[in-house]
Enzyme design. Structure first.
Site, PDB file in Angstrom:
ATOM      1  N   SER A 276       0.828  -1.214   0.000  1.00  0.00           N
ATOM      2  CA  SER A 276       0.000   0.000   0.000  1.00  0.00           C
ATOM      3  C   SER A 276       0.860   1.262   0.000  1.00  0.00           C
ATOM      4  O   SER A 276       2.016   1.254   0.437  1.00  0.00           O
ATOM      5  CB  SER A 276      -0.904   0.028   1.229  1.00  0.00           C
ATOM      6  OG  SER A 276      -1.724  -1.096   1.275  1.00  0.00           O
TER       7      SER A 276
HETATM    8  N1  SAH Z   1      -1.291  -4.313   4.120  1.00  0.00           N
HETATM    9  C1  SAH Z   1      -0.721  -4.713   2.867  1.00  0.00           C
HETATM   10  C2  SAH Z   1      -1.678  -4.395   1.745  1.00  0.00           C
HETATM   11  C3  SAH Z   1      -1.645  -5.457   0.715  1.00  0.00           C
HETATM   12  S1  SAH Z   1      -2.896  -5.326  -0.516  1.00  0.00           S
HETATM   13  C4  SAH Z   1       0.614  -4.047   2.629  1.00  0.00           C
HETATM   14  O1  SAH Z   1       0.889  -3.008   3.244  1.00  0.00           O
HETATM   15  O2  SAH Z   1       1.406  -4.549   1.846  1.00  0.00           O
HETATM   16  C5  SAH Z   1      -4.207  -6.285   0.189  1.00  0.00           C
HETATM   17  C6  SAH Z   1      -3.901  -7.714   0.585  1.00  0.00           C
HETATM   18  O3  SAH Z   1      -5.148  -8.332   0.932  1.00  0.00           O
HETATM   19  C7  SAH Z   1      -3.320  -8.578  -0.546  1.00  0.00           C
HETATM   20  O4  SAH Z   1      -2.136  -9.165  -0.100  1.00  0.00           O
HETATM   21  C8  SAH Z   1      -4.403  -9.628  -0.790  1.00  0.00           C
HETATM   22  O5  SAH Z   1      -3.882 -10.887  -1.172  1.00  0.00           O
HETATM   23  C9  SAH Z   1      -5.099  -9.688   0.546  1.00  0.00           C
HETATM   24  N2  SAH Z   1      -6.469 -10.220   0.519  1.00  0.00           N
HETATM   25  C10 SAH Z   1      -7.401 -10.079  -0.446  1.00  0.00           C
HETATM   26  N3  SAH Z   1      -8.550 -10.701  -0.081  1.00  0.00           N
HETATM   27  C11 SAH Z   1      -8.325 -11.271   1.129  1.00  0.00           C
HETATM   28  C12 SAH Z   1      -9.113 -12.064   2.014  1.00  0.00           C
HETATM   29  N4  SAH Z   1     -10.381 -12.401   1.739  1.00  0.00           N
HETATM   30  N5  SAH Z   1      -8.561 -12.461   3.180  1.00  0.00           N
HETATM   31  C13 SAH Z   1      -7.273 -12.128   3.498  1.00  0.00           C
HETATM   32  N6  SAH Z   1      -6.485 -11.376   2.700  1.00  0.00           N
HETATM   33  C14 SAH Z   1      -6.987 -10.964   1.528  1.00  0.00           C
END
Ligand code: SAH
Length: 213
Positions: A64
């Site tokens: 993010s």
């Molecule tokens: N907090 C992370 C943001 C990653 S983007 C960072 O700072 O890097 C969002 C993340 O949510 C992705 O890794 C994606 O695989 C995950 N995601 C999507 N749907 C999900 C679900 N149902 N349960 C858990 N994780 C999920």
């Protein structure tokens, strides 16, 4: 893992930039100032670690944007001792920021390859969330609930009701909701079945996957 003088300088600039963009929580700014974002980036993009941008990571996901991480963390209004659930571990950067503010962090990731990679990274960095879970975060963690704070770091198509039900009284859920872009919402549990809803503008996230995709 190393943290060079160059990266430390860039990080101080990032903290100033976030301040100028309206982040005013001292503890959140301090957390951003303490966490080396380069450790969480794809190695090929390491020179961009302190740009205020989201970047691709494995499994077609993103780390993010620092502003978004800081904004969501500020909305959580974390208090000492809070038990916090994060949905979407991803690169682990947001998890590391949360760990600066509370030791009681639970985090769930849906992509197995990414989950394993980030779990290893936490070990290498000496970061110790209470639990790292591979699974569907939409279901929350019924066995560990209730939580003081729940943070969703992917875009939900609708408000995840199960997560609302896993909040303590007075607890807060921060979740971006929408299809093409998302409205940043904060729900505060004010009674068993009553939630105060606040709205904080538009953001764009990768989608929160449900069981079918
Ligand atoms: N907090 C992370 C943001 C990653 S983007 C960072 O700072 O890097 C969002 C993340 O949510 C992705 O890794 C994606 O695989 C995950 N995601 C999507 N749907 C999900 C679900 N149902 N349960 C858990 N994780 C999920």
């Amino acid at each position: 893992m190393e943290d060079s003088i160059k990266f430390q300088g860039l990080r101080r600039h990032l903290v100033k930039l976030l301040k100028s963009k309206g982040i005013d929580s001292k503890s959140v700014l301090k957390a951003v100032g303490n966490v080396p974002r380069q450790h969480f980036m794809d190695p090929s993009l390491i020179n961009f670690s302190y740009e205020d941008q989201a970047y691709p990571i494995i499994s077609n996901q993103t780390i993010s944007q620092p502003f978004t991480v800081a904004f969501q963390t500020q909305l959580l209004e974390i208090e000492i001792g809070n038990k916090i659930l994060e949905i979407g571990t991803g690169s682990g950067y947001q998890t590391a920021i949360l760990l600066e503010l509370s030791p009681d962090i639970y985090t769930i990731e849906r992509q197995q390859k990414l989950f394993k990679k980030t779990q290893n990274l936490f070990k290498c960095l000496g970061l110790r969330p209470k639990k790292t879970i591979f699974g569907d975060g939409i279901l929350g963690l019924p066995n560990d609930a209730p939580f003081d704070r729940i943070l969703v770091t992917a875009g939900a198509s609708k408000v995840p009701k199960t997560l609302l039900s896993q909040l303590k009284m007075g607890g807060k859920l921060v979740v971006p909701v929408g299809l093409k872009d998302q409205e940043m919402l904060r729900f505060t549990r004010v009674a068993e079945k009553e939630f105060n809803k606040e709205s904080f503008g538009k953001f764009r996230f990768v989608p929160l996957l449900n069981n079918k995709n």
